[in-house]
Scaffold this motif. Structure first.
Motif: not given
Length: 169
Positions: A72-84
């Motif tokens: 949400c604060f620009g600290g990574g991509g949504m792909g990383d969120v979905k990966l985890l």
């Protein structure tokens, strides 16, 4: 045991594919994360030896939540969120937290290695106006996609689970 082999094969191949794709394309596609998350939920609901749907759902939620706020604060991509999230559906909450901690530790170690190599190679370069300013500049782009250390951490956990008999092969 078939369900254990399926667990191991799925987690290892998923994380390998995610790491490879993230390394080459700097993204992790939904076509990889969504089916893997659904498969994890189904596996733990119906497979003999599965940990149950509540464990899979809680692992999914924790995996998603670990990187959602940074995203949400620009600290990574949504792909990383979905990966985890997808990995959490397979690992459950306990092992997901450990996988995340290992991924962070490995990412930090790899980043320090990249910085050390960059520092040594910069200090060995002939000194001119361009190389002196390059030694001070900090690169803004990611040097290593997060899926790589997450994959290594996930493999460590899978091998640990098999070695400890939590997953009987």
């Amino acid at each position: 045991m078939v369900s254990t082999s399926l667990f191991v094969l799925t987690v290892l191949s998923y994380t390998l594919a995610a790491a490879f794709t993230d390394l080459r394309q700097r993204r992790i596609p939904n076509a990889l994360t969504v089916p893997t998350a659904v498969a994890g939920l189904l596996f733990h609901t119906f497979a003999p030896g599965g940990w149950g749907p509540s464990t899979a759902l809680l692992g999914f939620a924790i995996g998603f939540g670990l990187l959602f706020l940074p995203w949400c604060f620009g600290g990574g991509g949504m792909g990383d969120v979905k990966l985890l999230a997808a990995l959490g559906a397979w690992f459950g909450p306990h092992w997901m937290l450990i996988a995340f901690a290992l991924g962070i530790a490995l990412a930090a170690a790899l980043a320090l290695g990249v910085i050390a190599v960059h520092t040594v190679s910069t200090s060995l370069a002939p000194l001119d106006s361009n190389s002196a300013s390059a030694a001070i500049d900090v690169p803004t782009a990611r040097m290593l996609p997060f899926a790589v250390p997450v994959a290594i951490g996930a493999w460590m956990i899978v091998f640990w689970l098999v070695h400890q008999g939590v997953l009987a092969m």
